[in-house]
Every structure is written in C-alpha cells, then in structure tokens.
Write an enzyme that holds these catalytic residues in place. Sequence first.
Site, PDB file in Angstrom:
ATOM      1  N   TYR A   1      56.264  36.656  44.117  1.00  6.52           N
ATOM      2  CA  TYR A   1      54.882  37.025  44.429  1.00  6.52           C
ATOM      3  C   TYR A   1      54.560  38.428  43.928  1.00  6.52           C
ATOM      4  CZ  TYR A   1      50.591  37.727  47.033  1.00  6.52           C
ATOM      5  OH  TYR A   1      49.280  37.959  47.371  1.00  6.52           O
TER       6      TYR A   1
ATOM      7  N   TRP B   1      51.100  41.032  42.049  1.00 12.75           N
ATOM      8  CA  TRP B   1      49.881  41.136  41.240  1.00 12.75           C
ATOM      9  C   TRP B   1      50.163  41.478  39.784  1.00 12.75           C
ATOM     10  CZ3 TRP B   1      44.326  42.264  42.185  1.00 12.75           C
ATOM     11  CH2 TRP B   1      43.842  41.581  43.304  1.00 12.75           C
TER      12      TRP B   1
HETATM   13  N1  LIG Z   1      51.620  45.879  55.987  1.00 13.33           N
HETATM   14  C1  LIG Z   1      50.929  45.320  54.995  1.00 13.33           C
HETATM   15  N2  LIG Z   1      51.571  44.763  53.952  1.00 13.33           N
HETATM   16  C2  LIG Z   1      50.868  44.201  52.954  1.00 13.33           C
HETATM   17  C3  LIG Z   1      49.453  44.208  52.965  1.00 13.33           C
HETATM   18  C4  LIG Z   1      48.798  44.810  54.075  1.00 13.33           C
HETATM   19  O1  LIG Z   1      47.563  44.839  54.165  1.00 13.33           O
HETATM   20  N3  LIG Z   1      49.568  45.355  55.065  1.00 13.33           N
HETATM   21  N4  LIG Z   1      48.760  43.630  51.938  1.00 13.33           N
HETATM   22  C5  LIG Z   1      49.417  42.505  51.288  1.00 13.33           C
HETATM   23  C6  LIG Z   1      48.673  42.023  50.140  1.00 13.33           C
HETATM   24  S1  LIG Z   1      47.083  41.501  50.449  1.00 13.33           S
HETATM   25  C7  LIG Z   1      49.217  41.914  48.897  1.00 13.33           C
HETATM   26  S2  LIG Z   1      48.330  41.104  47.688  1.00 13.33           S
HETATM   27  C8  LIG Z   1      50.584  42.405  48.604  1.00 13.33           C
HETATM   28  C9  LIG Z   1      50.690  43.070  47.218  1.00 13.33           C
HETATM   29  O2  LIG Z   1      52.010  43.162  46.829  1.00 13.33           O
HETATM   30  P1  LIG Z   1      52.430  43.208  45.293  1.00 13.33           P
HETATM   31  O3  LIG Z   1      51.490  42.402  44.469  1.00 13.33           O
HETATM   32  O4  LIG Z   1      53.869  42.862  45.204  1.00 13.33           O
HETATM   33  O5  LIG Z   1      52.235  44.752  44.968  1.00 13.33           O
HETATM   34  P2  LIG Z   1      52.081  45.535  43.587  1.00 13.33           P
HETATM   35  O6  LIG Z   1      52.369  46.964  43.912  1.00 13.33           O
HETATM   36  O7  LIG Z   1      50.781  45.228  42.963  1.00 13.33           O
HETATM   37  O8  LIG Z   1      53.293  44.968  42.718  1.00 13.33           O
HETATM   38  C10 LIG Z   1      53.147  44.589  41.385  1.00 13.33           C
HETATM   39  C11 LIG Z   1      54.368  45.071  40.601  1.00 13.33           C
HETATM   40  O9  LIG Z   1      54.309  44.512  39.283  1.00 13.33           O
HETATM   41  C12 LIG Z   1      54.713  45.510  38.346  1.00 13.33           C
HETATM   42  N5  LIG Z   1      54.173  45.145  37.026  1.00 13.33           N
HETATM   43  C13 LIG Z   1      52.977  45.446  36.494  1.00 13.33           C
HETATM   44  N6  LIG Z   1      52.848  44.928  35.260  1.00 13.33           N
HETATM   45  C14 LIG Z   1      54.004  44.282  34.994  1.00 13.33           C
HETATM   46  C15 LIG Z   1      54.481  43.540  33.858  1.00 13.33           C
HETATM   47  O10 LIG Z   1      53.800  43.350  32.874  1.00 13.33           O
HETATM   48  N7  LIG Z   1      55.727  43.014  33.949  1.00 13.33           N
HETATM   49  C16 LIG Z   1      56.514  43.167  35.044  1.00 13.33           C
HETATM   50  N8  LIG Z   1      57.705  42.619  35.045  1.00 13.33           N
HETATM   51  N9  LIG Z   1      56.082  43.863  36.131  1.00 13.33           N
HETATM   52  C17 LIG Z   1      54.854  44.402  36.100  1.00 13.33           C
HETATM   53  C18 LIG Z   1      54.155  46.791  38.920  1.00 13.33           C
HETATM   54  O11 LIG Z   1      54.811  47.916  38.376  1.00 13.33           O
HETATM   55  C19 LIG Z   1      54.383  46.585  40.415  1.00 13.33           C
HETATM   56  O12 LIG Z   1      55.627  47.094  40.818  1.00 13.33           O
HETATM   57  O13 LIG Z   1      50.991  43.322  49.618  1.00 13.33           O
HETATM   58  C20 LIG Z   1      50.884  42.764  50.925  1.00 13.33           C
HETATM   59  N10 LIG Z   1      51.519  43.628  51.902  1.00 13.33           N
HETATM   60  N1  LIG Z   2      41.681  50.067  46.322  1.00 12.43           N
HETATM   61  C1  LIG Z   2      42.291  48.897  46.573  1.00 12.43           C
HETATM   62  N2  LIG Z   2      41.556  47.773  46.711  1.00 12.43           N
HETATM   63  C2  LIG Z   2      42.168  46.600  47.003  1.00 12.43           C
HETATM   64  C3  LIG Z   2      43.570  46.489  47.117  1.00 12.43           C
HETATM   65  C4  LIG Z   2      44.331  47.691  46.971  1.00 12.43           C
HETATM   66  O1  LIG Z   2      45.562  47.691  47.078  1.00 12.43           O
HETATM   67  N3  LIG Z   2      43.658  48.862  46.708  1.00 12.43           N
HETATM   68  N4  LIG Z   2      44.167  45.269  47.363  1.00 12.43           N
HETATM   69  C5  LIG Z   2      43.385  44.073  47.078  1.00 12.43           C
HETATM   70  C6  LIG Z   2      43.956  42.904  47.745  1.00 12.43           C
HETATM   71  S1  LIG Z   2      45.314  42.149  47.035  1.00 12.43           S
HETATM   72  C7  LIG Z   2      43.424  42.362  48.862  1.00 12.43           C
HETATM   73  S2  LIG Z   2      44.079  40.933  49.525  1.00 12.43           S
HETATM   74  C8  LIG Z   2      42.266  42.949  49.512  1.00 12.43           C
HETATM   75  C9  LIG Z   2      42.518  43.134  51.012  1.00 12.43           C
HETATM   76  O2  LIG Z   2      41.360  43.049  51.723  1.00 12.43           O
HETATM   77  P1  LIG Z   2      41.396  43.258  53.312  1.00 12.43           P
HETATM   78  O3  LIG Z   2      42.575  42.607  53.876  1.00 12.43           O
HETATM   79  O4  LIG Z   2      40.102  42.827  53.828  1.00 12.43           O
HETATM   80  O5  LIG Z   2      41.538  44.854  53.350  1.00 12.43           O
HETATM   81  P2  LIG Z   2      42.169  45.846  54.393  1.00 12.43           P
HETATM   82  O6  LIG Z   2      41.905  47.179  53.837  1.00 12.43           O
HETATM   83  O7  LIG Z   2      43.553  45.468  54.692  1.00 12.43           O
HETATM   84  O8  LIG Z   2      41.332  45.635  55.712  1.00 12.43           O
HETATM   85  C10 LIG Z   2      39.927  45.794  55.766  1.00 12.43           C
HETATM   86  C11 LIG Z   2      39.537  46.482  57.046  1.00 12.43           C
HETATM   87  O9  LIG Z   2      39.804  45.643  58.157  1.00 12.43           O
HETATM   88  C12 LIG Z   2      39.887  46.477  59.310  1.00 12.43           C
HETATM   89  N5  LIG Z   2      40.727  45.836  60.315  1.00 12.43           N
HETATM   90  C13 LIG Z   2      42.067  45.805  60.390  1.00 12.43           C
HETATM   91  N6  LIG Z   2      42.466  45.107  61.486  1.00 12.43           N
HETATM   92  C14 LIG Z   2      41.348  44.697  62.104  1.00 12.43           C
HETATM   93  C15 LIG Z   2      41.093  43.924  63.295  1.00 12.43           C
HETATM   94  O10 LIG Z   2      41.976  43.462  63.991  1.00 12.43           O
HETATM   95  N7  LIG Z   2      39.800  43.675  63.587  1.00 12.43           N
HETATM   96  C16 LIG Z   2      38.771  44.140  62.839  1.00 12.43           C
HETATM   97  N8  LIG Z   2      37.535  43.824  63.211  1.00 12.43           N
HETATM   98  N9  LIG Z   2      38.983  44.893  61.744  1.00 12.43           N
HETATM   99  C17 LIG Z   2      40.251  45.143  61.379  1.00 12.43           C
HETATM  100  C18 LIG Z   2      40.473  47.790  58.845  1.00 12.43           C
HETATM  101  O11 LIG Z   2      39.746  48.873  59.404  1.00 12.43           O
HETATM  102  C19 LIG Z   2      40.355  47.722  57.329  1.00 12.43           C
HETATM  103  O12 LIG Z   2      39.744  48.844  56.740  1.00 12.43           O
HETATM  104  O13 LIG Z   2      41.944  44.222  48.979  1.00 12.43           O
HETATM  105  C20 LIG Z   2      41.948  44.244  47.550  1.00 12.43           C
HETATM  106  N10 LIG Z   2      41.389  45.496  47.138  1.00 12.43           N
HETATM  107 MO   LIG Z   3      46.157  40.662  48.459  1.00 11.80          MO
END
Ligand SMILES: Nc1nc2c(c(=O)[nH]1)N[C@H]1C(S)=C(S)[C@@H](COP(=O)(O)OP(=O)(O)OC[C@H]3O[C@@H](n4cnc5c(=O)[nH]c(N)nc54)[C@H](O)[C@@H]3O)O[C@H]1N2
Ligand SMILES: Nc1nc2c(c(=O)[nH]1)N[C@H]1C(S)=C(S)[C@@H](COP(=O)(O)OP(=O)(O)OC[C@H]3O[C@@H](n4cnc5c(=O)[nH]c(N)nc54)[C@H](O)[C@@H]3O)O[C@H]1N2
Ligand SMILES: [Mo]
Length: 770
Positions: free
Chosen positions: A115, A117
């Site tokens: 998994y 991005w």
């Molecule tokens: N506690 C907590 N944990 C969370 C979240 C949260 O809200 N709270 N959010 C979750 C969510 S929504 C998501 S989507 C995940 C994201 O988790 P990830 O998608 O695993 O996070 P990234 O840091 O985007 O990791 C992408 C990696 O790919 C590498 N990369 C970029 N380009 C290339 C390439 O061309 N080749 C190779 N081999 N590698 C490359 C980058 O250097 C980077 O290390 O995290 C989740 N984890």
């Molecule tokens: N700049 C930037 N943008 C991103 C990403 C990033 O890494 N960086 N990641 C991307 C990805 S993969 C994803 S999936 C999305 C994630 O999108 P989301 O999951 O929607 O984003 P978060 O920032 O985790 O949460 C949004 C807001 O929810 C509120 N929140 C947290 N817990 C609760 C709760 O229990 N109740 C309520 N009512 N509110 C709560 C927090 O205040 C937070 O600011 O963002 C995307 N956009």
């Molecule tokens: Mo995500």
Amino acid sequence: MTGPREDTSHRHTSHWGAFTPRVEGGDVTAVRPSPFDPAPSPLLGNLVGSLRHPLRIPQPMVREGWLRDGPGPAPLRGEEPFVPVGWDEVVDRLAGELRRVYTDRGPEAVFGGSYGWSSAGRFHHAQGQVHRFLNTLGGYVASENTYSAGTSEVLLPHVLGAGPQILRTLTSWPVLEEHTELMVCVGGVPTKNMAVAPGGVTAHTSEGHLAAMAARGIELVLVGPDRRDLPSSSAWLPVRPGTDAAFLLALCHVLVTEGLHDEGFLRTHCVGGDRVLDHLLGRTDGLPKTPRWAAELCGIDPGAITALARRMASRRTMITLTFSVQRAEFGEQPVWAGVLLAALLGQIGLPGGGFGHGYGSIGDNGHPAHTRVLPTLPQGHNPVRARIPVARIADMLLHPGEEYAYNGERRRYPDVELVYWCGGNPFHHHQDLARLRAAWRRVPTVVVHEPYWTPAARHADIVLPATVTLERDDIGASRTDPVLTAMHAAAPPYEQAQDDYTIFAAVADLLGTDKDYTEGRSAAEWLRHLYEGWRADGAGRPDFDTFWADGHARTTPPPPGVLLSGFRRDPVGRPLATPSGRIELASTVVTSFGYDDCPGHPTWLAPVEWHGSERAARYPLVLLANNPAARLHSQLDFGEHSRGSKVAGREPVRIHPDDAARRGLGGGDLVRVFSDRGACLGGVVVDGDLSPGVVQMSTGAWFSPVPGVEPVLCAAGNVNVLTRDVGSSRLAQGCTGSRALVEIERWHGPAPEVDVAAPPETVGRTRHQG
Ligand SMILES: Nc1nc2c(c(=O)[nH]1)N[C@H]1C(S)=C(S)[C@@H](COP(=O)(O)OP(=O)(O)OC[C@H]3O[C@@H](n4cnc5c(=O)[nH]c(N)nc54)[C@H](O)[C@@H]3O)O[C@H]1N2
Ligand SMILES: Nc1nc2c(c(=O)[nH]1)N[C@H]1C(S)=C(S)[C@@H](COP(=O)(O)OP(=O)(O)OC[C@H]3O[C@@H](n4cnc5c(=O)[nH]c(N)nc54)[C@H](O)[C@@H]3O)O[C@H]1N2
Ligand SMILES: [Mo]
C-alpha cells in the site's frame, strides 16, 4: 518558488500540483506552478533540493545480517547497518530469493499488498509495477481497501450499494454553490487536504468553491474539534472527537419526534426505517436518542442540537463527513448515521442536498470523474485468493494461520515468508509502530524499493534505489483532472538509482518472466502504447508527439453531477445495488453477521479511547493524529516547506491554552507525548482553535526510534507510535489511526537526536561499485 511565466503549460506534475522545475547543478532550485493553477500548493516547495538530497539511496543495499545469515526472522532489522552492493549482485540475490520462496512456499507466502501513494505518473506508478511483476511470478497476497476510507468502502456497499464509486461521484461543487443552503460538515472541509489528488492535479479549485459558498452566505456549520477545518465565518459545534454518531442520532431524533422527517422518502427509497425509528425512540433499548442524551456524550448543548435539526429540515441541506471520522474504532457508525440523517431529511438525490463524504478529504472529491480509461499499466491477473484488509498487516504477520472476521467472512491470515514493498511507507502509515516493528522482524525477507532512506527502507533486507519522477518520462493523469500531463525527465538518475520498471525487468529476466512483464517494450515504448490506448478512447486527441511537445492534452470534463439523482427519480427502474435495491437504513445482511461492534443499523458505540472512557483518567487528552498540512504523508519530510513547519526540531503538537497552562507548557517547548503504546517528542504550539482536551499532531514525521528506549520513543514525532492498532470493527477492519488518548509532559534533559535525518550506517565494501 515562483518565476517568470513564459511557458503556456507545465513540464511535470505531482500529487499536489503541476509545475515546471528549474534544475541547476543536477537539482531543483525553484518550482514554477502550472499557469493553469489558480491556487498552487505550497507543498511544491518540498521539491527544492530533493533530487540530490543526502537522504537519497545511492546504490543497492543489503542488510548486513541478511547477507551473512540469509533469510530469517531478524530481531535487529531496522537497526543493523547495510552493505552496499552492485546491481548485478543484488538482482541475482533477489531473483534467487524469489525463486526459493515461490518454489518452496508458493505465491501465498509473498505479501505484495504494498500500500502507498508513491508518485504521480501513471506508467511508473510503483504499486502498479510491483503488482504486475508479482503477478507474472504467480501472484501474491494482496491487500484490499484503503487507509483513507477503508471503513466506508466496506460499509457503504451494504447501505448505498456502492463504496468507492459513491465516493467518486459526490455532488459536484458548482451544484453545491448553486443549490445548497446549509452544509453541515462533520470534520469540516479542511482546505489543507484539498491540495492533494492522486495522479496529479493541474488546477486547485476546491478551495475556491468553498470560499465562494461562504461568500454567497451559504450557511456552513463545522461539527468537529478543530476550528481550522472550516472557514472562520462558519458556525462551530465542537463535538468531542469520536462522538459524532451520538450527535447525528440526536439530530435524527429531533426530526422524527417533531414530525420533520420525510416519511414518503423512507417508504419509496429506503428499507429498515421502522427498525431505526424504534432505536431512535428507545423502543428497543429503553434509551431515546434525545439531544439531552447526546449532549452528555458529545458536549454540545441540547438546544443547539434541536435548533440545528430544525434548520436542516427547513432548507436545502447537505450533510457531509470527512474520511477521518470513519478512520476510527466503530467508524462505520457516524457514516451510517450520516446517511440516515440525510434520508430522514428526504433530500438524497436532490441538487445541493443529501449525503456527502470526503469533501475536503481529497482535492478531487466533488469533481465529476471521467469514465474514460486512464493510461495506466495493466496489472495482469492475481490467482491468489488470500488477501487482507489493508490495515491488518501487523495482525497478519503476528498471527499466521489464525482466523479473523471480516465483512461476514471467516478468514485466515496467510503465513508470509517475503514482504515486497514498492511505493509506500508502512512505518509511516500503520498504527502502533512498536507493534508493527515486532511483527515486521518476524518476516524472513523484506524487499523495499525507495528513492529515499525512509523508515520503511531502513527496515528492509534488500533495498533497491528507485528514481523519482523528475528523473524519468511519464504521463500524469487523474480521475477528475481535465489535463493529461507529459511529465518530462528533468535530470539524470541520482547515482545508481533505477526506475522500478527497469529493476523489475532485470529480475524478471533472470527468472525467465521478462517477456510477460515487459511484453517486449521499453519504458518509452510503453508510454506511447498507453497514450495511444487513451487517445483512441476519445475524439480529437493529439498524437503522442504533439502531446509530448505541448506538455499536456486537454479533455472535456464531465458535466457536474448530483449523487444518486437517478435513483431518486426512479428507485424501481434504477435501483441501488443493495439487497433491497434501496437505501438500507437497517441492513438484514449486516444484522445477520451478529457483530456487536457493528450492529445492523447506526448505533452509538463508545470507543475504547475517548474522553468518556476509563483510560481517559491516565491519558486525558484526545490526540487528532491526522494528515499533515505541510507535506503529503511522509513524503519529502526533509523538504523546505515541511521542515519550516517543525517546532523545536520536531513535529508540532497543537494544544489548547488551558491544557498548556495546566501542564506549564508554552509555545516552542519540547514535550514528550505518550500513550499506552509508546511515546514521541513534539514541539508545542498553543492554539485556541482546538477544543479543550483535544491536541493535534500530524502524521508523517519520519519514525526515528531512540535506541534502547522501550517500547518506543520517536525523536522526530511520528504519531503512529501513539495510535492503537485495531480494526474499526469486524465488519470493515478499517484503519483507526485518526485518534488516540495521550498525555503530554515537558521533556527534561538533553534532547535525543533525530537519527533519520542522516542515512543509516553502511559497512563493508566500497560505496560506489558498479
Ligand atoms: N495515525 C494515522 N495514520 C495514517 C493516517 C492518519 O490519518 N492517521 N492516514 C492514512 C492515510 S489516509 C494514508 S493514504 C496513508 C499514506 O501512507 P503512504 O501512502 O504509505 O505514505 P507516503 O508517505 O505517501 O508513502 C509513499 C512512499 O513512496 C515513495 N515513492 C515515491 N515515488 C516512488 C517511486 O517512483 N518508486 C518507489 N519505489 N517509491 C516511491 C515515497 O518516497 C514514499 O516513501 O497513511 C495512513 N496513516
Ligand atoms: N496536505 C495534505 N493533504 C492531504 C493528505 C496529506 O497527507 N497532506 N493526504 C490525503 C489523503 S491520502 C487523504 S485519505 C485525505 C484525508 O482526509 P481526512 O481523513 O478527512 O483528513 P484528516 O486531516 O485526517 O481529518 C480531517 C479533520 O477531521 C477532524 N476530526 C478528526 N477526528 C474527528 C472526529 O472524531 N469527529 C469530527 N467531527 N472531526 C474529527 C480533524 O480535526 C481533522 O482536521 O487527505 C488527503 N489530503
Ligand atoms: Mo489516504
């Protein structure tokens, strides 16, 4: 960051925006945003200096212990030094190890879920590449659903008949602007998140739509703990984190008891209404879900709940929830309660009314998705049936062969011998990193492709240095973006780095599967081939050479849409894909699973960790561990913009003035944030935009465990040492990283260094052999 706009296009793209780099001396010295972009993201600043950064991996590396002892559990994986090796040797060893595992154990022993991005660029998309590669070898254990919306992806098919599809066909922004009168935003519509869309975004317009709505006087209501999640002019109901289901059920209760609900819509478009009404009115459990009942839980005045319910019933109302709300224990419940509320209002399928999910979660939500094919690499067929819900990775590694429940099934965790990761960072994205690390160390062999020395690369046995997008030609495209971008290579590969495609092709060559993998095409030939497939899918598209020279090809975006409008008009002729064909306010299928952690209709369930739980006595602060404003996940955390956000050299932790005062903390202080799982350091930001009792710390600081501290102390401030590793429920088994209970104290004594700021130790042979 900006420069003269002599160009009419852009030369490259990223998940956070299209741009033209200025490359001098082999590295990016400035980034000019696309002239198509009305609101370029400051995240572009992280690219400056990223090509020749000391954290790039210069050549293949093998963990010393793996080289010496061969595959096997490795208690020191992540702490041992690496031995630099040449490409020929590493490809040979990797092919040998894959041959061993596929021959002895079969594809069920290879975890290739991988998994992550990775980067924009559809051909060189790392996850697509690794899946295709492993499929040509016989398949792999896959993961399903996402960390983003994994709970909704499993729940919503039961309720609305579609999961990911629904999330992609939300009512469009222009429709909201024109028709919505009241938008109730659970979790807000955080603009920080809208910078990002998978596959590349040429024009950031979502934030403009939201601002236009506010300017038009459309009533926006923030339901959530952080004032920053909606423009400051909106009303704010600071619900306690994790109590949204109770809050939403109370709104429903008001509608029903005051006769404000749409009985006709329940009859014609829904099933299960009677059961849910019985639950709301307390007929089944003796507990009416009144505003007074909810107030105790969520902290919102009963009068405010009643008033909001009445306002919702009197105007065109959109109720939307961010993904964060479902990324939590029992995260199914608020989402289902949100659908229930919208159904009771009877506005589902009307322009500007009804249900939304993920406005402000990703930049492309609320933009109509193309139905056309994107120029992506075909991944082939995976015959392996064993797969895991994505966030159950540590469980899988710790409990091979054991049974678990998921969405009505009894499944068994496979026994994994080799983990292959390409394009993701599990030591960023997974919860309870001390637990993940213990699980990870049980695996005999871990292979990671990475451009940078991320924590995932440091926890591998075989590390293959990958190029970054600016070192290769590719095509940028996303589901909603009207522009296809020709991503021009701007610099040669760093040191010995190679494209994932080239690496896989070399290994496939030794394994005799290169014809299947490459189909005889070079990377350049693939680009033309994939582009031609896309071109044939629509009229009037330029040929490849014109596209490449222009830097982009435009497509006509689909017209704005309204979620479920067809179903609303004709529920019989255009039924939903639920068992009943209607919206399932209660589900007989989910009921039949018999899960007490996800009953058959929306229900308030108290999470193990929230303000009202026993654990709150020891850990009184609810941490929002959410996605970062200053970067995408963990990517380029060393970049200028991300570095500029740090406080005391660590990830900032925002805290309410009262909570800071109670602990004698002031802005800039170095603190230890700790939970039942571990601890990390953070830098204090005192901020009245948060509710009291709530702290916020973003994900994505690189995991930097201080040696010798048990169970774990992360010097950089990675919040996932604090979060709990449990599934949302037995239904979805979704990621629950949104929140955790923590306590904070001042850090005394010398501050531990952030080890991951420099490359790991290498030993043995000379560094740059060919
Ligand atoms: N506690 C907590 N944990 C969370 C979240 C949260 O809200 N709270 N959010 C979750 C969510 S929504 C998501 S989507 C995940 C994201 O988790 P990830 O998608 O695993 O996070 P990234 O840091 O985007 O990791 C992408 C990696 O790919 C590498 N990369 C970029 N380009 C290339 C390439 O061309 N080749 C190779 N081999 N590698 C490359 C980058 O250097 C980077 O290390 O995290 C989740 N984890
Ligand atoms: N700049 C930037 N943008 C991103 C990403 C990033 O890494 N960086 N990641 C991307 C990805 S993969 C994803 S999936 C999305 C994630 O999108 P989301 O999951 O929607 O984003 P978060 O920032 O985790 O949460 C949004 C807001 O929810 C509120 N929140 C947290 N817990 C609760 C709760 O229990 N109740 C309520 N009512 N509110 C709560 C927090 O205040 C937070 O600011 O963002 C995307 N956009
Ligand atoms: Mo995500």
